[in-house]
Design an enzyme around this catalytic site. Sequence first.
Site, PDB file in Angstrom:
ATOM      1  N   GLU A  23       0.827  -1.219   0.000  1.00 49.26           N
ATOM      2  CA  GLU A  23       0.000   0.000   0.000  1.00 49.26           C
ATOM      3  C   GLU A  23       0.858   1.263   0.000  1.00 49.26           C
ATOM      4  O   GLU A  23       0.508   2.275   0.599  1.00 49.26           O
ATOM      5  CB  GLU A  23      -0.975  -0.021   1.189  1.00 49.26           C
ATOM      6  CG  GLU A  23      -1.935  -1.203   1.132  1.00 49.26           C
ATOM      7  CD  GLU A  23      -2.849  -1.321   2.345  1.00 49.26           C
ATOM      8  OE1 GLU A  23      -2.822  -0.415   3.202  1.00 49.26           O
ATOM      9  OE2 GLU A  23      -3.576  -2.322   2.445  1.00 49.26           O
TER      10      GLU A  23
ATOM     11  N   GLU B 297      -4.957  -8.151  -0.658  1.00 47.92           N
ATOM     12  CA  GLU B 297      -5.807  -7.888   0.514  1.00 47.92           C
ATOM     13  C   GLU B 297      -7.171  -7.439   0.022  1.00 47.92           C
ATOM     14  O   GLU B 297      -7.274  -6.632  -0.909  1.00 47.92           O
ATOM     15  CB  GLU B 297      -5.235  -6.800   1.429  1.00 47.92           C
ATOM     16  CG  GLU B 297      -4.071  -7.218   2.295  1.00 47.92           C
ATOM     17  CD  GLU B 297      -3.664  -6.128   3.280  1.00 47.92           C
ATOM     18  OE1 GLU B 297      -4.567  -5.444   3.826  1.00 47.92           O
ATOM     19  OE2 GLU B 297      -2.454  -5.950   3.491  1.00 47.92           O
TER      20      GLU B 297
END
Length: 671
Positions: free
Chosen positions: A214, A322
């Site tokens: 991320e 995810e």
Amino acid sequence: MPNSPLNRRTFVLIGAGVAMAAGTPLPVAVAATPSPAPSGAPTPVRIVDDRANPATRALFAYLRQQQGKGILFGHQHDLTHGFTFTTPDGRASDTEAAVGDHPAVFGWDTLILDGGERPGDPEGTQAENIAALSWAIRQGDARGGINTLSAHMPNFVTDGNFNDTAGHVVGQILPGGARHTKFNAFLDRIAKAVKGARRPDGTAIPVIFRPFHENNGGWFWWGAGHTTSAQFIELFRYTVEYLRDTKGVHNLLYAYSPNASFAGDPTGYLKTYPGDRFVDVLGYDSYDQSAGSAAWLDGLVKDLAMVVRLANERGKVPALTEFGESGTEGRNPNWFTDLLRAIKANPLARQATYMLTWANFGGTHRAYVPYPGHALRPDFVRYHQDPYTLFAADLKGVFSTRATAVRNAPFTHLVTPTDRQRVTISRTTVRVRVTPSHASRVTYSVNGGRRRQLHRDADGFYSGNWSIDPAWLDNRAVTLTVSAQVNGETLTDSALVLLGKVAALPAGWVDDFEAYAGDDVSLSEAYSHVNSNTTTLSTEHKSSGTYGLAYAYDFTGAEYTGIGRSVDEDWSAFSSMALWLRGDGSANAATLQVVADGAYFEYGIPLGDTSGREFTAPFSEFRPAPWDTAHAGEVLDAAHLAEVTAFNLYLGHKSAAATRGVVYVDDIRAQ
């Protein structure tokens, strides 16, 4: 990781549509995918570690062969955190309690090494926690699953956690940085844990290592706005080379996983891509806060299809690294099956190999895997029963394929200075890495001038001092080019280096957009970005000086977009936020957000006025963001303003309003 500020509408995506950093390789599909093996011969695989052990090579081959045959379900900390058990025994799990089977993919995290997550112990020694991570990996393997390891690393400058973004950490831990040795020591612990995870027969268990995830968001110290794309790329590369070449870890595959969303555009996704030589798994993370709305599903499928397409072109493994429902439990009783149906319906997205949801940490945290009694459990059971989802009992022959690794050709890259790094002193060190072989000669030159030789140092870099004429430290940009002669071949890399200091803005100022010297890439690197937007410098629409900000938004895949910048100042002497803004005449709206003492305060401005004028927003009229319920009722007073950490500018989509447009901004400041 969903319990990061991701759920606080913080930022993602460094500048969709911006060119990649100088020297970043983008190999094409022809070079990435080896030819099929003759019948009976080992399957050739092109992976980061061409000395990987047989089980790791087999895992990569299995995941590639699995594409389009079903998606493996994964769960973070499945065996150590849950609602249906208290003491981890290596078998109990919420997934097993819900559907009678374990996940196919078991996720772990390096937080175990500091005792931050089970089976690590905060009171345990380093050796004990290294052993705990090895134990966790062994348990996932013993249950018949595949292991993946994420890395929420501590802040190596402040000793804070992964959400502590102070200290310009990446520059400090790269070679030559003051915290480089400290970073190496942490990587040493990862190496010991991974190498120590062995089966009874001594085989080192394969692990998909997913560091610095991320990174296009602003909530981690390795994220957007806290480092540049080129620094991130070199950090990722250094981590791979250190574990693989220095520590001799040969049971790792390496995953790259920015955060949603990209509106299906690969430009933003590849902005920080370390290169095909350093990545085995192309993934991305996406959490739903909309109860499975059509807009979220469409955006996820579009991005997942883009990731699969890129992976196929490069001979990599695609994954949804995810995912999860981040809203109120039970809002959509068909959430899992709706998501699966949307993925299966797209011919590219359905080729993702696995999808991993986050941990059931218990307490006030959400249950990403529904347990018995949870409102979404019936739907999760249907998800499990779908033939296209694979759990542990469905896996066959994961590590049995005979595979041979294609030898990696020589490769060189400029380690320091990185692209668009600012050098403010008259001497700096040029470092070049050449792998896997030695070079007969390595040189550097500036702006195509005289070549100066670099020599191999004790750390394995070809390095040397670059002496800079003090007269050049005047905010100019120069091109640094390195060249390596390897086996008769010339390998090169280059970077644009900025020389000299930039005058600091006055107290309270966020940006006047003058310091970027007209370079849109440098502008984009200074901000974190969420969802689809492009930032460029405008000479036409501005309040003062030479440049203003042109902020182009795109709501195709999301209902809002935003940019943000760290502040880390005391604003208690100021009473309002001011900026010049020229709207685009739409019914959409802008939101000014000040992050102060952990609370998120917001103030709205319409975008209908196209005249371009000064806006003043009194701090007394800012209110906590509606989702920031922990700070409901608080006011943006002097106590909060004494601890300002970020300023964010969001643009939100109103019903039936324009989905694309350009807003101009200048002179953002507290006053």
